[in-house]
Design a protein around this motif. Structure first.
Motif, PDB file in Angstrom:
ATOM      1  N   ARG A  72      27.163  50.180  35.959  1.00 32.35           N
ATOM      2  CA  ARG A  72      25.866  50.748  36.327  1.00 32.35           C
ATOM      3  C   ARG A  72      25.605  50.468  37.805  1.00 32.35           C
ATOM      4  NH1 ARG A  72      20.262  49.231  33.236  1.00 32.35           N
ATOM      5  NH2 ARG A  72      18.955  50.674  34.409  1.00 32.35           N
ATOM      6  N   SER A  73      25.024  51.444  38.499  1.00 26.90           N
ATOM      7  CA  SER A  73      24.789  51.303  39.936  1.00 26.90           C
ATOM      8  C   SER A  73      23.387  51.759  40.310  1.00 26.90           C
ATOM      9  CB  SER A  73      25.844  52.103  40.718  1.00 26.90           C
ATOM     10  OG  SER A  73      25.786  51.791  42.088  1.00 26.90           O
ATOM     11  N   ASN A  74      22.426  51.479  39.451  1.00 30.41           N
ATOM     12  CA  ASN A  74      21.066  51.955  39.697  1.00 30.41           C
ATOM     13  C   ASN A  74      20.463  51.430  40.995  1.00 30.41           C
ATOM     14  OD1 ASN A  74      21.294  49.610  38.005  1.00 30.41           O
ATOM     15  ND2 ASN A  74      19.083  49.614  37.765  1.00 30.41           N
ATOM     16  N   SER A 110      26.177  55.513  46.081  1.00 31.87           N
ATOM     17  CA  SER A 110      25.478  56.284  45.065  1.00 31.87           C
ATOM     18  C   SER A 110      24.769  55.339  44.097  1.00 31.87           C
ATOM     19  CB  SER A 110      26.484  57.151  44.296  1.00 31.87           C
ATOM     20  OG  SER A 110      25.866  57.788  43.204  1.00 31.87           O
ATOM     21  N   THR A 111      23.799  55.890  43.386  1.00 29.13           N
ATOM     22  CA  THR A 111      23.143  55.128  42.323  1.00 29.13           C
ATOM     23  C   THR A 111      23.561  55.632  40.942  1.00 29.13           C
ATOM     24  OG1 THR A 111      21.194  56.550  42.481  1.00 29.13           O
ATOM     25  CG2 THR A 111      21.141  54.482  43.727  1.00 29.13           C
ATOM     26  N   ALA A 112      24.601  56.455  40.912  1.00 29.79           N
ATOM     27  CA  ALA A 112      25.130  56.956  39.638  1.00 29.79           C
ATOM     28  C   ALA A 112      26.101  55.920  39.053  1.00 29.79           C
ATOM     29  CB  ALA A 112      25.862  58.283  39.845  1.00 29.79           C
ATOM     30  N   SER A 113      26.094  55.800  37.745  1.00 29.95           N
ATOM     31  CA  SER A 113      27.015  54.886  37.074  1.00 29.95           C
ATOM     32  C   SER A 113      28.456  55.345  37.258  1.00 29.95           C
ATOM     33  CB  SER A 113      26.685  54.815  35.588  1.00 29.95           C
ATOM     34  OG  SER A 113      25.438  54.186  35.405  1.00 29.95           O
ATOM     35  N   THR A 145      32.135  54.991  35.435  1.00 28.73           N
ATOM     36  CA  THR A 145      32.703  54.588  34.148  1.00 28.73           C
ATOM     37  C   THR A 145      34.131  54.050  34.221  1.00 28.73           C
ATOM     38  OG1 THR A 145      33.367  56.861  33.689  1.00 28.73           O
ATOM     39  CG2 THR A 145      31.222  56.165  32.854  1.00 28.73           C
TER      40      THR A 145
END
Length: 77
Positions: free
Chosen positions: A33-35, A43-46, A48
């Motif tokens: 997770r990269s919130n 980026s703040t997108a997870s 995987t």
């Protein structure tokens, strides 16, 4: 669980919801997770699966909670 796509890991650190690893050639890999941007890819997108991060000369990398810090071979953070 075996993590595919990464080998020759020298060190690894697990944060609250993300992971980082440094391979023998000094490449930093991160996933999870990269919130708050803690994966380090801008980026703040997870993420995987492990993704190489644009950092060089990394001696040590540490995670804590939702943060990641890296120590470079020149002594800077």
């Amino acid at each position: 669980m075996k993590i595919s796509g990464i080998s020759n890991v020298e060190s690894i650190s697990a944060g609250l919801t993300h992971n980082v690893a440094v391979t023998s050639d000094g490449t930093v890999w991160a996933w999870g997770r990269s919130n708050y941007g803690q994966v380090g890819n801008g980026s703040t997108a997870s993420v995987t699966t492990p993704e190489a991060i644009s950092l060089t000369g990394i001696e040590q990398i540490v995670t804590y909670g939702d943060f990641t810090s890296a120590l470079k071979d020149d002594g800077t953070l």
